[in-house]
Design a protein around this motif. Structure first.
Motif, PDB file in Angstrom:
ATOM      1  N   ILE A 139       0.854  -1.178   0.000  1.00 31.86           N
ATOM      2  CA  ILE A 139       0.000   0.000   0.000  1.00 31.86           C
ATOM      3  C   ILE A 139       0.895   1.235   0.000  1.00 31.86           C
ATOM      4  CG2 ILE A 139      -1.701   1.348   1.277  1.00 31.86           C
ATOM      5  CD1 ILE A 139      -2.748  -1.292   2.449  1.00 31.86           C
ATOM      6  N   ILE A 140       0.706   2.095  -0.995  1.00 37.54           N
ATOM      7  CA  ILE A 140       1.445   3.361  -1.080  1.00 37.54           C
ATOM      8  C   ILE A 140       0.529   4.461  -0.571  1.00 37.54           C
ATOM      9  CG2 ILE A 140       2.634   4.961  -2.615  1.00 37.54           C
ATOM     10  CD1 ILE A 140       2.970   2.557  -4.573  1.00 37.54           C
ATOM     11  N   LEU A 141       0.941   5.140   0.493  1.00 36.89           N
ATOM     12  CA  LEU A 141       0.139   6.199   1.103  1.00 36.89           C
ATOM     13  C   LEU A 141       0.818   7.547   0.934  1.00 36.89           C
ATOM     14  CD1 LEU A 141      -0.979   4.706   4.564  1.00 36.89           C
ATOM     15  CD2 LEU A 141      -2.299   4.804   2.435  1.00 36.89           C
ATOM     16  N   GLU A 142       0.148   8.480   0.299  1.00 31.96           N
ATOM     17  CA  GLU A 142       0.634   9.853   0.196  1.00 31.96           C
ATOM     18  C   GLU A 142      -0.012  10.681   1.296  1.00 31.96           C
ATOM     19  OE1 GLU A 142       0.366  13.750  -2.745  1.00 31.96           O
ATOM     20  OE2 GLU A 142      -0.354  11.819  -3.456  1.00 31.96           O
ATOM     21  N   THR A 143       0.785  11.412   2.051  1.00 28.57           N
ATOM     22  CA  THR A 143       0.226  12.280   3.077  1.00 28.57           C
ATOM     23  C   THR A 143      -0.642  13.362   2.429  1.00 28.57           C
ATOM     24  OG1 THR A 143       2.178  13.691   3.017  1.00 28.57           O
ATOM     25  CG2 THR A 143       2.128  11.970   4.707  1.00 28.57           C
ATOM     26  N   GLY A 144      -1.640  13.816   3.174  1.00 28.10           N
ATOM     27  CA  GLY A 144      -2.474  14.894   2.675  1.00 28.10           C
ATOM     28  C   GLY A 144      -1.830  16.249   2.911  1.00 28.10           C
ATOM     29  N   LEU A 145      -1.346  16.472   4.133  1.00 30.69           N
ATOM     30  CA  LEU A 145      -0.747  17.748   4.506  1.00 30.69           C
ATOM     31  C   LEU A 145       0.245  17.518   5.643  1.00 30.69           C
ATOM     32  CD1 LEU A 145      -0.725  20.884   4.285  1.00 30.69           C
ATOM     33  CD2 LEU A 145      -2.567  20.909   5.970  1.00 30.69           C
ATOM     34  N   GLY A 146       1.481  17.972   5.445  1.00 34.33           N
ATOM     35  CA  GLY A 146       2.478  17.809   6.499  1.00 34.33           C
ATOM     36  C   GLY A 146       2.941  16.375   6.607  1.00 34.33           C
ATOM     37  N   GLY A 147       2.793  15.807   7.796  1.00 35.82           N
ATOM     38  CA  GLY A 147       3.233  14.434   8.024  1.00 35.82           C
ATOM     39  C   GLY A 147       2.987  14.015   9.459  1.00 35.82           C
ATOM     40  N   ARG A 148       3.525  14.783  10.391  1.00 39.05           N
ATOM     41  CA  ARG A 148       3.454  14.431  11.815  1.00 39.05           C
ATOM     42  C   ARG A 148       2.024  14.208  12.281  1.00 39.05           C
ATOM     43  NH1 ARG A 148       3.054  17.552  16.612  1.00 39.05           N
ATOM     44  NH2 ARG A 148       2.931  19.446  15.326  1.00 39.05           N
ATOM     45  N   VAL A 159       6.798  -0.129   5.986  1.00 43.60           N
ATOM     46  CA  VAL A 159       8.043  -0.820   5.632  1.00 43.60           C
ATOM     47  C   VAL A 159       9.065   0.139   5.036  1.00 43.60           C
ATOM     48  CG1 VAL A 159       6.947  -3.060   5.300  1.00 43.60           C
ATOM     49  CG2 VAL A 159       7.102  -1.477   3.357  1.00 43.60           C
ATOM     50  N   LEU A 160       8.601   1.349   4.642  1.00 46.38           N
ATOM     51  CA  LEU A 160       9.495   2.327   4.038  1.00 46.38           C
ATOM     52  C   LEU A 160       8.868   3.707   4.171  1.00 46.38           C
ATOM     53  CD1 LEU A 160      12.002   2.940   2.117  1.00 46.38           C
ATOM     54  CD2 LEU A 160      10.356   2.738   0.235  1.00 46.38           C
ATOM     55  N   THR A 161       9.703   4.727   4.436  1.00 43.81           N
ATOM     56  CA  THR A 161       9.239   6.102   4.358  1.00 43.81           C
ATOM     57  C   THR A 161      10.047   6.829   3.295  1.00 43.81           C
ATOM     58  OG1 THR A 161      10.712   6.750   6.165  1.00 43.81           O
ATOM     59  CG2 THR A 161       8.453   6.262   6.740  1.00 43.81           C
ATOM     60  N   VAL A 162       9.380   7.713   2.579  1.00 37.55           N
ATOM     61  CA  VAL A 162      10.018   8.512   1.532  1.00 37.55           C
ATOM     62  C   VAL A 162       9.613   9.966   1.754  1.00 37.55           C
ATOM     63  CG1 VAL A 162      10.285   8.903  -0.944  1.00 37.55           C
ATOM     64  CG2 VAL A 162       9.852   6.578  -0.098  1.00 37.55           C
ATOM     65  N   ILE A 163      10.576  10.865   1.742  1.00 39.63           N
ATOM     66  CA  ILE A 163      10.284  12.291   1.845  1.00 39.63           C
ATOM     67  C   ILE A 163      10.849  12.988   0.617  1.00 39.63           C
ATOM     68  CG2 ILE A 163      10.538  14.398   3.197  1.00 39.63           C
ATOM     69  CD1 ILE A 163      10.669  12.706   5.706  1.00 39.63           C
ATOM     70  N   THR A 164       9.969  13.586  -0.154  1.00 40.20           N
ATOM     71  CA  THR A 164      10.340  14.244  -1.413  1.00 40.20           C
ATOM     72  C   THR A 164      10.815  15.668  -1.128  1.00 40.20           C
ATOM     73  OG1 THR A 164       8.103  15.083  -1.835  1.00 40.20           O
ATOM     74  CG2 THR A 164       8.601  12.839  -2.580  1.00 40.20           C
ATOM     75  N   SER A 165      10.962  16.468  -2.171  1.00 39.48           N
ATOM     76  CA  SER A 165      11.493  17.826  -2.009  1.00 39.48           C
ATOM     77  C   SER A 165      10.610  18.649  -1.072  1.00 39.48           C
ATOM     78  CB  SER A 165      11.611  18.518  -3.363  1.00 39.48           C
ATOM     79  OG  SER A 165      10.329  18.702  -3.938  1.00 39.48           O
ATOM     80  N   ILE A 166      11.258  19.509  -0.306  1.00 42.21           N
ATOM     81  CA  ILE A 166      10.560  20.332   0.680  1.00 42.21           C
ATOM     82  C   ILE A 166      10.785  21.802   0.352  1.00 42.21           C
ATOM     83  CG2 ILE A 166      10.495  21.024   3.114  1.00 42.21           C
ATOM     84  CD1 ILE A 166      11.130  18.142   3.838  1.00 42.21           C
ATOM     85  N   GLY A 167       9.687  22.562   0.372  1.00 37.40           N
ATOM     86  CA  GLY A 167       9.753  23.994   0.112  1.00 37.40           C
ATOM     87  C   GLY A 167       8.659  24.715   0.861  1.00 37.40           C
ATOM     88  N   MET A 168       8.465  25.980   0.541  1.00 35.82           N
ATOM     89  CA  MET A 168       7.520  26.824   1.269  1.00 35.82           C
ATOM     90  C   MET A 168       6.110  26.662   0.703  1.00 35.82           C
ATOM     91  SD  MET A 168       9.579  28.088   3.432  1.00 35.82           S
ATOM     92  CE  MET A 168       8.747  29.454   4.221  1.00 35.82           C
ATOM     93  N   ASP A 169       5.250  26.023   1.473  1.00 34.91           N
ATOM     94  CA  ASP A 169       3.842  25.873   1.112  1.00 34.91           C
ATOM     95  C   ASP A 169       3.074  25.555   2.394  1.00 34.91           C
ATOM     96  OD1 ASP A 169       1.651  25.890  -0.533  1.00 34.91           O
ATOM     97  OD2 ASP A 169       1.926  23.856  -1.289  1.00 34.91           O
ATOM     98  N   HIS A 170       1.821  25.963   2.430  1.00 38.80           N
ATOM     99  CA  HIS A 170       0.971  25.757   3.623  1.00 38.80           C
ATOM    100  C   HIS A 170       1.642  26.317   4.880  1.00 38.80           C
ATOM    101  CE1 HIS A 170      -1.772  23.290   1.300  1.00 38.80           C
ATOM    102  NE2 HIS A 170      -0.772  22.523   0.915  1.00 38.80           N
ATOM    103  N   MET A 171       2.261  27.479   4.737  1.00 39.86           N
ATOM    104  CA  MET A 171       3.005  28.064   5.871  1.00 39.86           C
ATOM    105  C   MET A 171       2.106  28.396   7.057  1.00 39.86           C
ATOM    106  SD  MET A 171       4.654  29.016   2.844  1.00 39.86           S
ATOM    107  CE  MET A 171       4.766  30.765   2.524  1.00 39.86           C
ATOM    108  N   ASP A 172       0.834  28.696   6.790  1.00 39.53           N
ATOM    109  CA  ASP A 172      -0.084  29.034   7.881  1.00 39.53           C
ATOM    110  C   ASP A 172      -0.329  27.843   8.801  1.00 39.53           C
ATOM    111  OD1 ASP A 172      -1.296  27.854   5.633  1.00 39.53           O
ATOM    112  OD2 ASP A 172      -3.286  28.490   6.274  1.00 39.53           O
ATOM    113  N   ILE A 173      -0.071  26.635   8.297  1.00 39.67           N
ATOM    114  CA  ILE A 173      -0.305  25.419   9.077  1.00 39.67           C
ATOM    115  C   ILE A 173       1.004  24.765   9.508  1.00 39.67           C
ATOM    116  CG2 ILE A 173      -1.339  23.102   9.025  1.00 39.67           C
ATOM    117  CD1 ILE A 173      -3.326  24.199   6.955  1.00 39.67           C
ATOM    118  N   LEU A 174       1.971  24.706   8.595  1.00 38.35           N
ATOM    119  CA  LEU A 174       3.189  23.927   8.843  1.00 38.35           C
ATOM    120  C   LEU A 174       4.362  24.745   9.375  1.00 38.35           C
ATOM    121  CD1 LEU A 174       3.120  21.667   5.653  1.00 38.35           C
ATOM    122  CD2 LEU A 174       2.160  21.190   7.913  1.00 38.35           C
TER     123      LEU A 174
END
Length: 436
Positions: A139-148, A159-174
């Motif tokens: 099962i491949i699960l994509e987070t909706g917003l953030g992660g924690r 069984v595996l975690t993957v974190i893709t590129s990180i940049g400025m988005d959803h700053m009001d929440i994250l």
């Protein structure tokens, strides 16, 4: 309820529910029969590239004969796109059947005073129930917003975690720094679960590597040194991985963004970890995959991209310039643009006007209460460029205008909002636009 009524019910949850804790989501899954048990979950977070990485991993798992489920967001046209099994979207009939089962549990929780799951939590529960019912192995699960705090993080032992590129988005929440956003994404890192991460942003990478170190997990960092772009065409990009993967030195994918090789290598590294090595068949699997609205050439000389935040717009501009550099003959560049209010669109527009040599711009409004008025977009563009800026009421009229304006050697880029991408994808499926 029929399918349309089920969708309307789920859509209404965006107005009448509030986000719950991970403990609430765990209880939701427990009442659904713990559908995650016995499944190999791959958890993916990041600002941009999550969907592309998920699609690449799905293609590889399927070519290996693995029964694979995938949960992604958002959808472009149909809500069924969020739940895939063995490479096919869930059918409306099956969606409705699963909806009824999950709704019963949600209403039971509400009656018990626990609160009704939110829009995203409900769909996540539906996906997990569907995957268990159809006996998906991976099962491949994509987070909706953030992660924690994301509902998908209720899965305790992927069984595996993957974190893709990180940049400025959803700053009001994250958070309003890359480091703060990275810390939220790092919340999916779990003890004993290997991590593959994009290391292109040094500030974000530092946070992720520290979190991995604290959790005592294997961490594989991918940077631009892991690949070299060889060729970009309208529909494809070819790149080499310096023979990292046995005898496959060059890869080709049907997505022409210069940012895509990094996503592919993240997927390759993750799959090599899980499947104990690389197989030659992966090259063909990736060559024939399709992921809509990611530098997708929907007709000759017309590119549709889901770029809707600053990091994605920067990546798109790089791809535009790379394509221009490879052209023997260049026509005009026409932009078709729309945006949502929360997406720092003035900053995006300023950057676009500096970095993309556009000759003509068409702005429009998408079907969302959060849309930016077209006249406001026009005013913003005219602050930064003296090129002509036209307004159209709808994405359909904007598309028609772009096609009327386009000459043989011109390039049209449609971007700025995933809503715009979805509306144009839907438009192109209508018979009268099949050859437009």
């Amino acid at each position: 309820m029929n399918f349309q009524e089920a969708v309307e019910y789920i859509d209404s949850l965006q107005m009448f529910t509030k986000k719950h804790t991970l403990e609430h989501t765990k209880e939701f899954l427990r009442r659904l029969g713990s559908p995650q048990k016995g499944r190999k979950v791959i958890h993916v977070a990041g600002t941009n590239g999550k969907g592309s990485v998920c699609a690449c991993m799905q293609a590889i798992l399927l070519c290996e004969g693995k029964r694979t489920g995938m949960f992604i967001s958002p959808h472009l046209i149909s809500i069924c796109e969020r739940i895939s099994m063995n490479g096919r979207f869930i059918t409306e009939e099956r969606f409705t059947d699963i909806f009824r089962e999950v709704q019963n549990i949600a209403l039971e929780m509400e009656a018990d005073g626990l609160g009704h799951p939110t829009y995203f939590e409900f769909l996540f529960g539906m996906a997990m129930k569907a995957f268990a019912t159809e006996d998906m192995e991976y099962i491949i699960l994509e987070t909706g917003l953030g992660g924690r705090l994301d509902a998908t993080n209720s899965i305790e032992k992927p069984v595996l975690t993957v974190i893709t590129s990180i940049g400025m988005d959803h700053m009001d929440i994250l958070g309003d720094t890359v480091e703060a956003i990275a810390a939220e994404k790092a919340g999916i890192i779990k003890s004993g679960v290997p991590l593959v991460m994009d290391g292109s942003n040094p500030d974000a990478a530092k946070v992720l590597k520290k979190a991995a170190e604290n959790a005592g997990v294997y961490c594989r960092e991918i940077t631009e040194n892991a690949y070299e772009i060889r060729k970009i065409t309208g529909k494809n990009i070819a790149f080499s991985t310096v023979n990292r993967y046995d005898d496959t030195a060059e890869w080709e994918i049907p997505m022409a963004g210069t940012y895509q090789p990094a996503n592919v290598v993240l997927a390759l590294e993750g799959m090599s970890l899980l499947l104990k090595g690389h197989h030659a068949s992966w090259s063909q699997a990736l060559r024939h995959m399709r992921w809509p609205a990611r530098m997708e050439e929907v007709k000759e000389g017309v590119i549709l991209d889901g770029a809707h935040n600053m990091p994605a717009v920067k990546a798109l501009a790089e791809s535009v310039r790379a394509r221009i550099d490879g052209m023997e003959k260049r026509g005009r560049i026409i932009l078709l643009f729309s945006a949502l209010k929360e997406k720092h669109y003035d900053e995006m527009i300023s950057y676009i006007c500096r970095e993309i040599p556009a000759d003509l711009i068409i702005v429009t409004e998408v079907e969302s209460a959060r849309r930016v008025p077209k006249e406001e977009l026009k005013e913003d563009f005219e602050k930064y460029t003296d090129k002509p800026v036209f307004t159209e009421d709808t994405s359909e009229k904007a598309w028609q205008r772009a096609m009327q304006e386009k000459r043989e050697d011109d390039m049209v880029y449609c971007f700025g909002s995933l809503y715009l991408a979805g509306e144009i994808e839907a438009l192109l499926r209508r018979s009268e636009y099949a050859e437009f």
